[in-house]
Design an enzyme around this catalytic site. Structure first.
Site, short mmCIF file in Angstrom:
data_model
loop_
_atom_site.label_atom_id
_atom_site.label_comp_id
_atom_site.label_asym_id
_atom_site.label_seq_id
_atom_site.Cartn_x
_atom_site.Cartn_y
_atom_site.Cartn_z
N SER A 76 39.79 39.19 38.11
CA SER A 76 41.15 40.03 38.31
C SER A 76 42.09 39.84 37.53
CB SER A 76 41.53 39.88 39.76
OG SER A 76 40.39 40.06 41.26
N1 SAH Z 1 37.91 35.99 42.13
C1 SAH Z 1 38.15 36.94 41.16
C2 SAH Z 1 37.63 37.92 40.65
C3 SAH Z 1 35.86 38.41 41.39
S1 SAH Z 1 35.19 40.17 41.14
C4 SAH Z 1 39.34 36.69 39.66
O1 SAH Z 1 39.18 34.85 39.99
O2 SAH Z 1 38.67 37.26 39.11
C5 SAH Z 1 34.64 40.09 42.97
C6 SAH Z 1 33.21 39.64 42.95
O3 SAH Z 1 33.02 39.85 44.07
C7 SAH Z 1 32.14 39.80 41.71
O4 SAH Z 1 31.44 38.08 41.52
C8 SAH Z 1 31.13 40.11 42.89
O5 SAH Z 1 29.52 40.00 42.37
C9 SAH Z 1 31.72 39.45 43.83
N2 SAH Z 1 31.07 40.09 45.29
C10 SAH Z 1 31.04 41.29 45.58
N3 SAH Z 1 30.43 41.95 46.99
C11 SAH Z 1 29.98 39.92 47.04
C12 SAH Z 1 29.92 39.54 48.74
N4 SAH Z 1 29.34 40.30 49.41
N5 SAH Z 1 29.47 38.29 48.45
C13 SAH Z 1 30.13 38.01 47.39
N6 SAH Z 1 30.66 38.22 46.28
C14 SAH Z 1 30.03 39.24 45.89
#
Ligand code: SAH
Length: 227
Positions: A76
């Site tokens: 993010s």
């Molecule tokens: N927190 C992260 C951003 C990750 S992007 C950071 O530090 O930058 C969003 C993440 O959410 C992705 O890795 C995706 O695989 C995950 N995601 C999407 N749907 C999800 C679900 N139902 N359960 C767990 N993770 C999920």
């Protein structure tokens, strides 16, 4: 504030485009963009974002942009991480337990580890879960607990949470997550479709929930199941 969690060493300190000076510039930028919670600004100053992206992208790690982390996912944008943390901290008097849904590379979990004594995070993509686990162990953030699973169901055994931050965009607020929020706690979640989303903040009150809307955001989709 949870102090001194991240141990400084040559890898975490960084040089050149990953040096503390470069990182301080990002913090100044976040302040100018409206982030005012000093706990969050200091947590982000300490967290080595360059260690959460591919080495080839490390020189961009302290730009205020999202970056690819593989598997079609992104780390993010720092402003969005800061804003979500700030909103997550704004509710309860006791900021003890936080749940993140969507660990990705583990960056936001590491920032949360500076702000909460106990952090839980769920990721549905096994490869990303394993990589995040390795990174957080290297940084010795042992109070961050990761789980490979579908975050749609939250983490019932560890609930209630003082804050729940969802890092992927959902068409609507999942009921199961609402139920795992402590009274006074905040759920921060991007709601919308792939083209348009807004960050919503739900506060659990004694008998009900109230919803407020923050900024327009762009997140990867919140998907069901595990891969
Ligand atoms: N927190 C992260 C951003 C990750 S992007 C950071 O530090 O930058 C969003 C993440 O959410 C992705 O890795 C995706 O695989 C995950 N995601 C999407 N749907 C999800 C679900 N139902 N359960 C767990 N993770 C999920």
């Amino acid at each position: 504030m949870v102090k001194g969690n991240l141990n400084s060493n040559s890898a975490t300190d960084g040089i050149g485009m990953t040096s503390q000076r470069t990182r301080d510039r990002l913090i100044d930028r976040l302040k100018h963009s409206g982030i005012s919670d000093t706990r969050v600004l200091e947590a982000m100053r300490r967290t080595p974002r360059h260690l959460f992206v591919d080495e080839a992208l490390a020189h961009k790690a302290y730009d205020d942009v999202s970056l690819p982390i593989g598997q079609g996912q992104t780390i993010s944008q720092p402003f969005v991480v800061a804003r979500m943390c700030e909103l997550g901290l704004s509710g309860t008097l006791v900021n003890k337990r936080v749940l993140e849904v969507g660990t990705g590379c583990g960056y936001q979990a590491a920032v949360l580890a500076e702000l909460f004594p106990i952090v839980f995070s769920v990721e549905r993509i096994k490869d990303l879960y394993l990589q995040a686990q390795h990174r957080l162990a290297t940084l010795q953030l042992y109070h961050v607990h990761l789980r490979y699973g579908d975050g749609f169901s939250g983490w019932l055994n560890e609930s209630p949470f003082d804050a729940i931050l969802v890092a992927a965009a959902a068409p609507e607020i999942p009921e199961k997550l609402l139920r795992q929020l402590a009274v006074g706690g905040k759920l921060v979640i991007p709601v919308g479709d792939s083209s348009q989303q807004e960050l919503q903040i739900v506060t659990r009150t004694d008998s009900d929930y109230s919803v407020e809307t923050d900024s327009q955001v762009t997140f990867v989709p919140f998907l069901r199941g595990q891969i």
